[in-house]
Every structure is written in structure tokens, then in C-alpha cells.
Design a protein around this motif. Structure first.
Motif, mmCIF file in Angstrom:
data_model
loop_
_atom_site.group_PDB
_atom_site.id
_atom_site.type_symbol
_atom_site.label_atom_id
_atom_site.label_comp_id
_atom_site.label_asym_id
_atom_site.label_seq_id
_atom_site.Cartn_x
_atom_site.Cartn_y
_atom_site.Cartn_z
ATOM 1 N N GLN A 1 -1.940 -5.517 -6.828
ATOM 2 C CA GLN A 1 -1.557 -4.862 -8.076
ATOM 3 C C GLN A 1 -0.128 -5.225 -8.508
ATOM 4 O OE1 GLN A 1 -2.768 -0.775 -7.300
ATOM 5 N NE2 GLN A 1 -1.816 -0.095 -9.210
ATOM 6 N N CYS B 1 -2.426 14.338 -13.263
ATOM 7 C CA CYS B 1 -2.902 13.294 -14.160
ATOM 8 C C CYS B 1 -4.391 13.480 -14.370
ATOM 9 C CB CYS B 1 -2.632 11.918 -13.565
ATOM 10 S SG CYS B 1 -0.875 11.632 -13.251
ATOM 11 N N LEU C 1 6.948 10.914 -12.256
ATOM 12 C CA LEU C 1 7.299 10.770 -10.838
ATOM 13 C C LEU C 1 8.463 11.661 -10.402
ATOM 14 C CD1 LEU C 1 7.104 6.877 -10.605
ATOM 15 C CD2 LEU C 1 5.542 8.473 -9.469
ATOM 16 N N ILE D 1 7.453 -0.632 -12.358
ATOM 17 C CA ILE D 1 5.991 -0.617 -12.173
ATOM 18 C C ILE D 1 5.312 0.273 -13.216
ATOM 19 C CG2 ILE D 1 4.117 0.123 -10.616
ATOM 20 C CD1 ILE D 1 6.018 -0.651 -8.273
ATOM 21 N N THR D 2 5.885 1.439 -13.452
ATOM 22 C CA THR D 2 5.266 2.339 -14.437
ATOM 23 C C THR D 2 5.370 1.741 -15.847
ATOM 24 O OG1 THR D 2 7.319 3.642 -14.422
ATOM 25 C CG2 THR D 2 5.454 4.523 -13.174
ATOM 26 N N VAL E 1 -3.929 10.303 -18.678
ATOM 27 C CA VAL E 1 -3.635 8.900 -18.355
ATOM 28 C C VAL E 1 -4.936 8.106 -18.384
ATOM 29 C CG1 VAL E 1 -1.669 9.460 -16.855
ATOM 30 C CG2 VAL E 1 -3.970 9.273 -15.866
ATOM 31 N N GLN F 1 -3.256 4.301 -11.611
ATOM 32 C CA GLN F 1 -3.083 3.454 -10.428
ATOM 33 C C GLN F 1 -1.650 2.924 -10.321
ATOM 34 O OE1 GLN F 1 -6.516 0.839 -10.649
ATOM 35 N NE2 GLN F 1 -7.874 2.518 -10.071
ATOM 36 N N ALA F 2 -1.004 2.707 -11.457
ATOM 37 C CA ALA F 2 0.408 2.312 -11.429
ATOM 38 C C ALA F 2 1.263 3.463 -10.890
ATOM 39 C CB ALA F 2 0.879 1.905 -12.824
ATOM 40 N N LEU F 3 0.944 4.680 -11.314
ATOM 41 C CA LEU F 3 1.692 5.848 -10.826
ATOM 42 C C LEU F 3 1.502 6.030 -9.323
ATOM 43 C CD1 LEU F 3 0.985 8.271 -13.804
ATOM 44 C CD2 LEU F 3 3.269 7.584 -13.030
ATOM 45 N N HIS F 4 0.275 5.824 -8.875
ATOM 46 C CA HIS F 4 -0.021 5.959 -7.445
ATOM 47 C C HIS F 4 0.763 4.931 -6.627
ATOM 48 C CE1 HIS F 4 -2.521 5.285 -3.758
ATOM 49 N NE2 HIS F 4 -2.486 6.599 -3.760
ATOM 50 N N LEU F 5 0.834 3.714 -7.143
ATOM 51 C CA LEU F 5 1.576 2.657 -6.461
ATOM 52 C C LEU F 5 3.081 2.940 -6.501
ATOM 53 C CD1 LEU F 5 1.964 -0.128 -5.197
ATOM 54 C CD2 LEU F 5 1.476 -1.163 -7.420
ATOM 55 N N ALA G 1 2.829 3.523 -18.184
ATOM 56 C CA ALA G 1 2.832 4.891 -17.646
ATOM 57 C C ALA G 1 4.250 5.457 -17.737
ATOM 58 C CB ALA G 1 2.354 4.888 -16.201
ATOM 59 N N GLN H 1 -2.877 3.296 -15.776
ATOM 60 C CA GLN H 1 -1.652 4.095 -15.674
ATOM 61 C C GLN H 1 -1.658 4.920 -14.391
ATOM 62 O OE1 GLN H 1 -2.190 6.076 -19.430
ATOM 63 N NE2 GLN H 1 -0.728 4.758 -20.505
ATOM 64 N N ARG I 1 -4.879 -3.601 -1.847
ATOM 65 C CA ARG I 1 -5.016 -3.424 -3.294
ATOM 66 C C ARG I 1 -3.637 -3.271 -3.953
ATOM 67 N NH1 ARG I 1 -8.134 0.851 -3.572
ATOM 68 N NH2 ARG I 1 -6.213 2.065 -3.658
ATOM 69 N N HIS I 2 -2.729 -2.521 -3.289
ATOM 70 C CA HIS I 2 -1.384 -2.340 -3.843
ATOM 71 C C HIS I 2 -0.661 -3.685 -3.980
ATOM 72 C CE1 HIS I 2 -0.827 2.205 -2.772
ATOM 73 N NE2 HIS I 2 -1.408 2.035 -3.940
ATOM 74 N N ASN J 1 2.926 -0.887 -16.885
ATOM 75 C CA ASN J 1 1.555 -0.415 -17.102
ATOM 76 C C ASN J 1 1.465 0.698 -18.135
ATOM 77 O OD1 ASN J 1 -0.214 -1.802 -14.867
ATOM 78 N ND2 ASN J 1 1.759 -1.302 -13.932
ATOM 79 N N SER K 1 -5.853 6.381 -6.620
ATOM 80 C CA SER K 1 -6.132 4.944 -6.651
ATOM 81 C C SER K 1 -7.602 4.601 -6.878
ATOM 82 C CB SER K 1 -5.659 4.308 -5.347
ATOM 83 O OG SER K 1 -6.277 4.937 -4.251
#
Lengths: 253, 253
Positions: free
Chosen positions: B229, A125, B191, B180-181, A151, A157-161, B186, A155, B225-226, B184, A90
Motif C-alpha cells: 500500500q 469511521c 488520527l 499517507i492520509t 470514509v 485503509q490509509a487511516l489504518h496504515l 483521508a 481512506q 499488504r501495508h 488517499n 483493513s
């Protein structure tokens, strides 16, 4: 041979250390931690230090520290223009000090200290401010058996979320199921094959196509009975919201 | 050899048919469906019928029909005092007409028509009004490679409800992660190893012990932050509620 200096001693750092140690294509030049005690037991295998000014030269410096510590630690590095990467999902690429060649090496997996981890199952990533720094990051991933994915920050941060949904939140659904079974004297274990099959199913079907159950069938009778059956208001709220979410996804009113 | 008559032609019935056919210890005496067309293609392998009055004798009659149809169908059976079981997770044992010896044979798994299913991975919850009817149900499960679990109705209904959480709701979390991916740019595919590892982890750790992430760490910065986002209000609501649920489980304020 890729040479690395590892900084930090948390779960990610420890798993990376073991993977680097096992790889014939990686040489760990040094392992730094603020608190030497944590890594002292590895001193027969690697040069350990708690002194930033004694850092040796390497191809890549890996800041496997907590998100909040990245910026500060990278500022303190006593050299310039070397490849310095963090391992956070993130945190901005720019958290790494601008004196350095900046990058990210983010292993997207759930790390527990206890369980051994096979990096074959860990996608990494990679991100680099300068395109020319990418190949060595990809090679480092390959050297520990991981698949790498280039990435950008959005991308990543989207994956992390998204990972919070498929890992932390999914695990909490397992926990709720555990509570429901225990309250009724049933064995949670009986659900484990279903849990695995649910995860395996999306290997060949999209989550959209894989959906089944009362919400998708709009089976009001079963939904009503389930809500009545649930003892905790919190479980009821989760049931309500995810049922609503499934209906919305599949256009059911 | 256990002889069975199978009634119904949905997913569960079709998977059971294939498993019975493949087992050397089971003989399918007959397959009944209201609509003969659905099962007509199997007529070279089994005696098929759409006529209840022509049902032949067998050790077990399996009503693999929709929940709502169980009671009615069991009333129409033209015989008495035979072992008749349904395959529903949520329907009362007493839905089977009292003229019969009543039981339940509930396979706890997610069934899609397309995918082939290995019954080794399908736990079967068995229940019988008369204790003496249990062994043959357990043997039938064993004959198709399944592990059987003796449960009572409360336990079975709790498992069925818990299954909605670990299967339908978990799958919806995968779906949200997919959204979500995609939003963005991704790749959702990245995942998949995490999804599998999350499911595998509870083989050795309870969901309580397996939990990680920002909610457990009470990492307010990341949570904030999430939430910022997330684009959809529905995703935000799911994030809020499950974060709250994790905090409650782990006593975090």
C-alpha cells in the motif's frame, strides 16, 4: 432506540459491549461468541449465545471478530438483507457476504483489554454499500459518544496504515528511548512530559511545522555524537533512517 | 529570593525569562544578549545589556545560548567563582570555564517561540560540580513550578538522545502519517485522538507492555499488504525497520 447483535469477544467487542450497555439509546439484543465461556459472565446483562441459528432480529449485526474470520462468519448468518458491519480497519467492505446489507463500523483507537476506554475519544469511521444505511451507523456512533467520519475503503485503509505509524511505531520509539535511558541509569519517567507535549503540539501545529532538533537544524556535530553514543546497531539504524527522513521532508541536504 | 542574570535570547532563554518574571521567588537582575535589539523590548521589565563588562552580581548566571557558544561566552565572564550554569542537554558540564562554580540547568522539553509554556510540565535536570551548589538550582526549578532531577552528565546526555527519539522522530512519524492520509484523501485529524492515547497509555503501561499491532502479532498478511500500500520507498523503509525493531524487542522471528 437502536438494536444490535454483537458477534465476537475480543478487545473491540468487549469495549463496544460496555459502551452499548452504558448507552440509553442502544439495546444489545444478543451477544454471540463461538466460545460461550468467554462471555458467559455477562449472561445476567445480555442474552448470550454460541449458536448462530438462534440469532435474534436487530437493526445492526456487528462482526467484531478478527480480520480473517469476517468473511466466513458473515457467510454463516442464517438470514438475508439485514445490516451487517465489520469493525476492521483493513478489511474490504465486500468481505461481508453479499446476501446482507454491508457496512463498516471501524473505531480508530488503540484497545487494551485492561484499560477502560472513553468512546468520546474514539473516532469511528463508517462506511456502507447503500447510502441509506449510513445514518443508522452514524447514530450508533453518536449513541456511545463517538464522532463518526464517513470514509470510503481507500481512506479507511490509509487511516489504518497511518495508525500503525502513529501508534505501533511511535510506541516502539518510546521503547527505544526506554532502552537508552536504562542503559545509562537515567529515568525514563523524566521523558513523559515531553512525550505528551509532542502529541499535544500537533493539535495546533502540523507535524511539518512542529519539527525541531538536530536533523532539522542539520547539526552534524550533534548527529555524529548521538550516533557514537548509541550502543545498539538497531538503534543506530533507526536514528539514521529517521534523520534522513526529516531532512528529506524539509529539503535539507 | 533567588537572583539571576540571564544570558542569551533564544527560545529557552525567552521561556525562562517569562517564567522567572512570573515567579515571586526569582529576581532577574539583568538580561544580557550580544545583540541588544532582540531583548530591547523588555527594557521596562528588566535591566538589559549587550556589554559583558557591565554584568551585575547575582546568585546564578544562566547561559541559555547555543551549545557551541557556551565555552566561549563563559570564558569572557569578567568575574570568578560564581555559579554559572548552561541549559544544554548534550554539552559537557566542563564547557563552563573552570574559573567559575559550574553547573547545568537543562529543561527537558520542546520549545517553540510561539507557544506559551507551562513550566509545571517541564522537568529540569540539574547538575553541579560542587554538591553544595545543587540546592539553589533545585530551588530555582521549584520557583518556576518545575520538578527537578539531579542527574550526572551521562544520564543527561542519554536523556537528550532519548528525547530525539520521543520528540523529533515521533513527530516525523506523525508527518509520514500525514503524508499517507493526504495521498488517499483521508483526514489526518481523525488520527489525533489515537496519537494522544498512544502518549497517554505509557503513563500506566511501559512501552513494552503497551505495544499492539501487526508486527507484535506477527501478522504477515497485514504487513505485506501495508508494504504494498505504501507508495514511497522511504515510507516502506521506515515500516520495514520499525517492524523489525518491534519483532526484535518482543522476540518474534
Amino acid at each position: 432506540m437502536i438494536t444490535v447483535v454483537l458477534l465476537g469477544a475480543g478487545n473491540v467487542a468487549t469495549h463496544l459491549f460496555k459502551a452499548f450497555l452504558a448507552s440509553e439509546e442502544v439495546e444489545i439484543k444478543q451477544w454471540y461468541n463461538r466460545n460461550l465461556k468467554t462471555i458467559d459472565k455477562y449472561k445476567n446483562k445480555v442474552n448470550v449465545t454460541d449458536n448462530l441459528s438462534s440469532l435474534v432480529e436487530a437493526d445492526i449485526y456487528i462482526l467484531a471478530v478478527s480480520d480473517d474470520a469476517i468473511e466466513d462468519l458473515s457467510k454463516q448468518l442464517p438470514f438475508e438483507n439485514r445490516l451487517v458491519v465489520h469493525t476492521s480497519g483493513s478489511t474490504s467492505l465486500y468481505a461481508v457476504d453479499m446476501k446482507q446489507k454491508r457496512g463498516v463500523f471501524y473505531p480508530l483507537q488503540t484497545f487494551s483489554k485492561a484499560a477502560d476506554l472513553n468512546f468520546n475519544d474514539v473516532p469511528i469511521c463508517v462506511e456502507a454499500l447503500k447510502k441509506t444505511d449510513l445514518p443508522i451507523l452514524k447514530n450508533l456512533a453518536k449513541a456511545i459518544g463517538s464522532k463518526s467520519h464517513k470514509v470510503n475503503s481507500d481512506q479507511r485503509q490509509a487511516l489504518h496504515l497511518a495508525a500503525v505509524f502513529v501508534n505501533n511505531f511511535t510506541n516502539q520509539l518510546y521503547r527505544i528511548a526506554h532502552e537508552i535511558t536504562e542503559e545509562n541509569g537515567a529515568e525514563f519517567n523524566i521523558l513523559k512530559p515531553l512525550i505528551k507535549e509532542t502529541a499535544n503540539k500537533i493539535e495546533s501545529l502540523s507535524p511539518y511545522m512542529a519539527q525541531t532538533g538536530p536533523a532539522l537544524r542539520n547539526d552534524k556535530k550533534t548527529i555524529k555524537r548521538h550516533l557514537k553514543q548509541l550502543e545498539s546497531d538497531e538503534h543506530k539504524a533507526v536514528y539514521h533512517l529517521l534523520t534522513k527522513s526529516i531532512k528529506k521532508t524539509h529539503g535539507i541536504r
